[in-house]
Design a protein around this motif. Structure first.
Motif, PDB file in Angstrom:
ATOM      1  N   LEU A 125      84.940  87.751 -19.510  1.00  0.00           N
ATOM      2  CA  LEU A 125      84.089  88.629 -18.703  1.00  0.00           C
ATOM      3  C   LEU A 125      84.866  89.856 -18.242  1.00  0.00           C
ATOM      4  O   LEU A 125      84.352  90.981 -18.306  1.00  0.00           O
ATOM      5  N   ARG A 126      86.107  89.660 -17.788  1.00  0.00           N
ATOM      6  CA  ARG A 126      86.911  90.806 -17.340  1.00  0.00           C
ATOM      7  C   ARG A 126      87.122  91.799 -18.478  1.00  0.00           C
ATOM      8  O   ARG A 126      87.041  93.014 -18.273  1.00  0.00           O
ATOM      9  N   ARG A 127      87.400  91.290 -19.679  1.00  0.00           N
ATOM     10  CA  ARG A 127      87.582  92.195 -20.831  1.00  0.00           C
ATOM     11  C   ARG A 127      86.296  92.937 -21.143  1.00  0.00           C
ATOM     12  O   ARG A 127      86.311  94.149 -21.431  1.00  0.00           O
ATOM     13  N   TRP A 128      85.174  92.219 -21.101  1.00  0.00           N
ATOM     14  CA  TRP A 128      83.891  92.865 -21.402  1.00  0.00           C
ATOM     15  C   TRP A 128      83.540  93.923 -20.356  1.00  0.00           C
ATOM     16  O   TRP A 128      83.083  95.019 -20.697  1.00  0.00           O
ATOM     17  N   GLN A 169      77.184  97.702 -34.488  1.00  0.00           N
ATOM     18  CA  GLN A 169      77.095  96.250 -34.311  1.00  0.00           C
ATOM     19  C   GLN A 169      75.778  95.881 -33.651  1.00  0.00           C
ATOM     20  O   GLN A 169      75.196  96.673 -32.924  1.00  0.00           O
ATOM     21  N   THR A 170      75.354  94.639 -33.860  1.00  0.00           N
ATOM     22  CA  THR A 170      74.197  94.166 -33.098  1.00  0.00           C
ATOM     23  C   THR A 170      74.656  93.769 -31.698  1.00  0.00           C
ATOM     24  O   THR A 170      75.835  93.481 -31.465  1.00  0.00           O
ATOM     25  N   GLY A 177      81.364  88.280 -29.639  1.00  0.00           N
ATOM     26  CA  GLY A 177      82.777  88.572 -29.868  1.00  0.00           C
ATOM     27  C   GLY A 177      83.622  88.389 -28.621  1.00  0.00           C
ATOM     28  O   GLY A 177      84.837  88.187 -28.717  1.00  0.00           O
ATOM     29  N   PHE A 178      82.998  88.459 -27.450  1.00  0.00           N
ATOM     30  CA  PHE A 178      83.718  88.228 -26.197  1.00  0.00           C
ATOM     31  C   PHE A 178      83.570  86.781 -25.709  1.00  0.00           C
ATOM     32  O   PHE A 178      84.546  86.168 -25.291  1.00  0.00           O
ATOM     33  N   PHE A 179      82.340  86.268 -25.740  1.00  0.00           N
ATOM     34  CA  PHE A 179      82.058  85.032 -25.010  1.00  0.00           C
ATOM     35  C   PHE A 179      81.996  83.774 -25.877  1.00  0.00           C
ATOM     36  O   PHE A 179      82.216  82.664 -25.373  1.00  0.00           O
ATOM     37  N   HIS A 180      81.631  83.902 -27.148  1.00  0.00           N
ATOM     38  CA  HIS A 180      81.566  82.735 -28.045  1.00  0.00           C
ATOM     39  C   HIS A 180      80.750  81.607 -27.430  1.00  0.00           C
ATOM     40  O   HIS A 180      81.090  80.425 -27.552  1.00  0.00           O
ATOM     41  N   ARG A 183      74.806  80.808 -24.582  1.00  0.00           N
ATOM     42  CA  ARG A 183      74.151  80.880 -23.278  1.00  0.00           C
ATOM     43  C   ARG A 183      74.502  82.194 -22.576  1.00  0.00           C
ATOM     44  O   ARG A 183      73.610  82.912 -22.088  1.00  0.00           O
ATOM     45  N   ILE A 184      75.774  82.532 -22.528  1.00  0.00           N
ATOM     46  CA  ILE A 184      76.164  83.782 -21.880  1.00  0.00           C
ATOM     47  C   ILE A 184      75.684  84.976 -22.685  1.00  0.00           C
ATOM     48  O   ILE A 184      75.167  85.961 -22.130  1.00  0.00           O
ATOM     49  N   SER A 185      75.839  84.923 -24.005  1.00  0.00           N
ATOM     50  CA  SER A 185      75.427  86.057 -24.846  1.00  0.00           C
ATOM     51  C   SER A 185      73.932  86.331 -24.720  1.00  0.00           C
ATOM     52  O   SER A 185      73.513  87.488 -24.611  1.00  0.00           O
ATOM     53  N   TYR A 186      73.115  85.276 -24.721  1.00  0.00           N
ATOM     54  CA  TYR A 186      71.670  85.479 -24.598  1.00  0.00           C
ATOM     55  C   TYR A 186      71.271  85.844 -23.177  1.00  0.00           C
ATOM     56  O   TYR A 186      70.315  86.588 -22.958  1.00  0.00           O
TER      57      TYR A 186
END
Length: 524
Positions: A125-128, A169-170, A177-180, A183-186
């Motif tokens: 999350l910090r990187r994103w 990118q989509t 690419g950050f969270f893998h 649940r978080i991505s959606y």
């Protein structure tokens, strides 16, 4: 020289345009078919005595500084007209596996929330957030607060600084690419649905939307967004604008290639130097502008028929004799079907009545004004196809009316059925027939690459001088924030045409003040 502008429609785009233009000292006449301002933001009342008041359009305010700047450049203070209230929890997102995530502006709390899904998620999350912090000012100024009136919008030298963020990118691939973790991505990519897209087909440029919510918070308007419509109208009137409510427009008058005013449904002719249309664009283009004035543009009947449109929504509006004060203001349920990537799902071909994703607004926990003491309202949104699909809308309404109360238990709203005291429902046909929304596509044209920037209908008509379009169907797109920016774009054009130079203080990109600072209500 532009001196008098007619604004057709008092939705948020028309109201923003009216404040901007009246603030420039121009004569402004706003003509609105409804007897109240707001368009889809006008709200409605429920109950035998109208004791419940609910919003019908936007329910989230992002980046409040953009709205505040509209008032400020006209010499007004927004706090004299409405009160903006920050929410402690932006949204609680429930997932298909029974887990949930609270999103919040407070970065420490947000880190704790994502850490529930694994020890690597808080560092991700910090990187994103850091990448998004760098992306936000570039993306906002270059893709949203800009005219986009030519292909120079895509010039390499203009977009070079954005390429490191991989806009090709989509949105799903970017977040994954950050969270893998789906649940978080959606959870962060759900706004793509309201762009007419799926996270796997939406550009990563739109990651700026979840970032805005985490950086600046999610805001409510005290009294509901219908109060924002009234406050904006009052501000425009204080600046000298005239409103003619309950006055439908029959046609935009085009003479010698220029907008000359409008003809009302009663036959009256109103003359002006320019016309700003704030109505559903595909509907208004075909109904209000002569076909010969649209020839060769993206607004011909044939082009509008071929365009790609967003989904529609089934809406349930409830008045209840209890308050769910243990739950947040905004709730989302993402079912397993939200992750489907087959063509039927990506193109919104069928109604899911078994386990659909849905959104709920539970405003009474923040604002008691919409219901009697001890009572509350709920606003439930279920995505559906628009009316271009073969759907039995009456049967859909019967099914969802019956099933929604049980569905709401998935987000913690228990016992809704026994506490229900008033109700109202909208289908795609309601949006089409009662609100003049083309195909009931409430989020307008989809935001595909071929319908973005200069490839989307322009704010400034390329075929009719003095004709401008504001709203979700034009650049920069659908959503309350982007609709306000379309009004800023129109005002910038008209300010120049009036000999007053560029619109003052625009473009404006609100600065990021720090993620962990709790926002305070905008009060007078």
């Amino acid at each position: 020289m532009v001196r008098h502008v007619i604004v057709v429609g008092a939705g948020p785009g028309g109201l923003s345009a009216a404040i901007n233009l009246a603030g420039l000292g121009l004569k402004v006449t706003v003509v609105e078919k409804d007897t109240v301002p707001g368009g889809r933001m006008k709200g409605l009342t429920l109950g035998e005595h109208g004791e419940y008041a609910v919003d019908t359009g936007p329910s989230i305010l992002q980046l409040p500084g953009v709205l505040e700047r509209i008032f400020e450049r006209a010499g007004k203070r927004i706090s004299d007209y409405v009160k903006l209230v920050p929410l402690d929890t932006n949204t609680r997102v429930h997932f298909w596996d029974g887990t949930y995530l609270d999103t919040t502006r407070n970065v420490e709390r947000m880190e704790r929330e994502v850490a529930k899904f694994g020890p690597d998620k808080a560092p991700a999350l910090r990187r994103w957030l850091e990448e998004s912090r760098q992306k936000y000012p570039l993306a906002y100024e270059k893709f949203m607060a800009t005219h986009a009136d030519s292909l120079a919008y895509y010039a390499p030298w203009r977009l070079l600084s954005t390429l490191r963020f991989k806009p090709w990118q989509t949105l799903y691939k970017h977040l994954d690419g950050f969270f893998h973790d789906d649940r978080i991505s959606y959870a962060l990519s759900y706004p793509s649905k309201y762009l007419g897209l799926h996270p796997t087909t939406c550009s990563s440029v739109f990651s700026v939307i979840p970032y805005l919510e985490l950086a600046f918070g999610v805001w409510h308007v005290e009294g509901g967004f219908r109060a924002l419509a009234r406050g904006m109208m009052k501000c425009a009137e204080d600046l000298g604008a005239t409103f003619r409510l309950g006055t439908p427009v029959e046609q935009v008058l085009v003479e010698y290639g220029r907008a000359a005013g409008v003809r009302l449904a009663n036959g009256e002719r109103l003359e002006a130097d320019a016309v700003v249309v704030n109505a559903d664009l595909p509907y208004a283009a075909q109904k209000l502008v002569p076909s010969e004035a649209r020839a060769g543009t993206r607004l011909t009947d044939a082009a509008l028929e071929k365009a790609k449109y967003s989904c529609s929504t089934f809406m349930a509006y409830y008045g209840l004799d209890r308050v769910y004060d243990e739950l947040p203001h905004h709730l989302i349920y993402l079912s397993e079907s939200a992750r489907r990537t087959d063509r039927e799902a990506l193109e919104d071909q069928k109604v899911d009545v078994d386990d659909p994703p849905f959104y709920v607004c539970n405003p009474t926990v923040t604002d008691k004004s919409g219901a009697p003491a001890g009572h509350s309202t709920l606003y439930v949104l279920v995505p559906t196809p628009n009316t271009s699909r073969d759907v039995d809308w009456a049967a859909t309404e019967r099914t969802l009316r019956e099933r929604i109360p049980a569905m709401l238990e998935k987000v913690g709203l228990k016992g809704v059925r026994q506490h229900l005291r008033a109700e109202r429902y909208f289908t795609a046909e309601t949006w089409r027939d009662d609100f003049n929304v083309f195909r009931g596509a409430v989020f307008n044209l989809s935001h595909t690459w071929t319908q973005l920037g200069p490839l989307r209908p322009h704010v400034k008509s390329p075929s009719v001088e003095g004709l401008y379009w504001v709203g979700g169907g034009t650049h920069p797109g659908s959503g309350l924030l982007t609709i306000m920016e379309s009004a800023n774009i129109a005002a910038d054009y008209l300010s120049r045409e009036a000999g007053k130079g560029p619109l003052g203080g625009w473009p404006y990109v609100p600065p990021v003040e720090g993620h962990s600072t709790e926002p305070r209500a905008r009060v007078g």
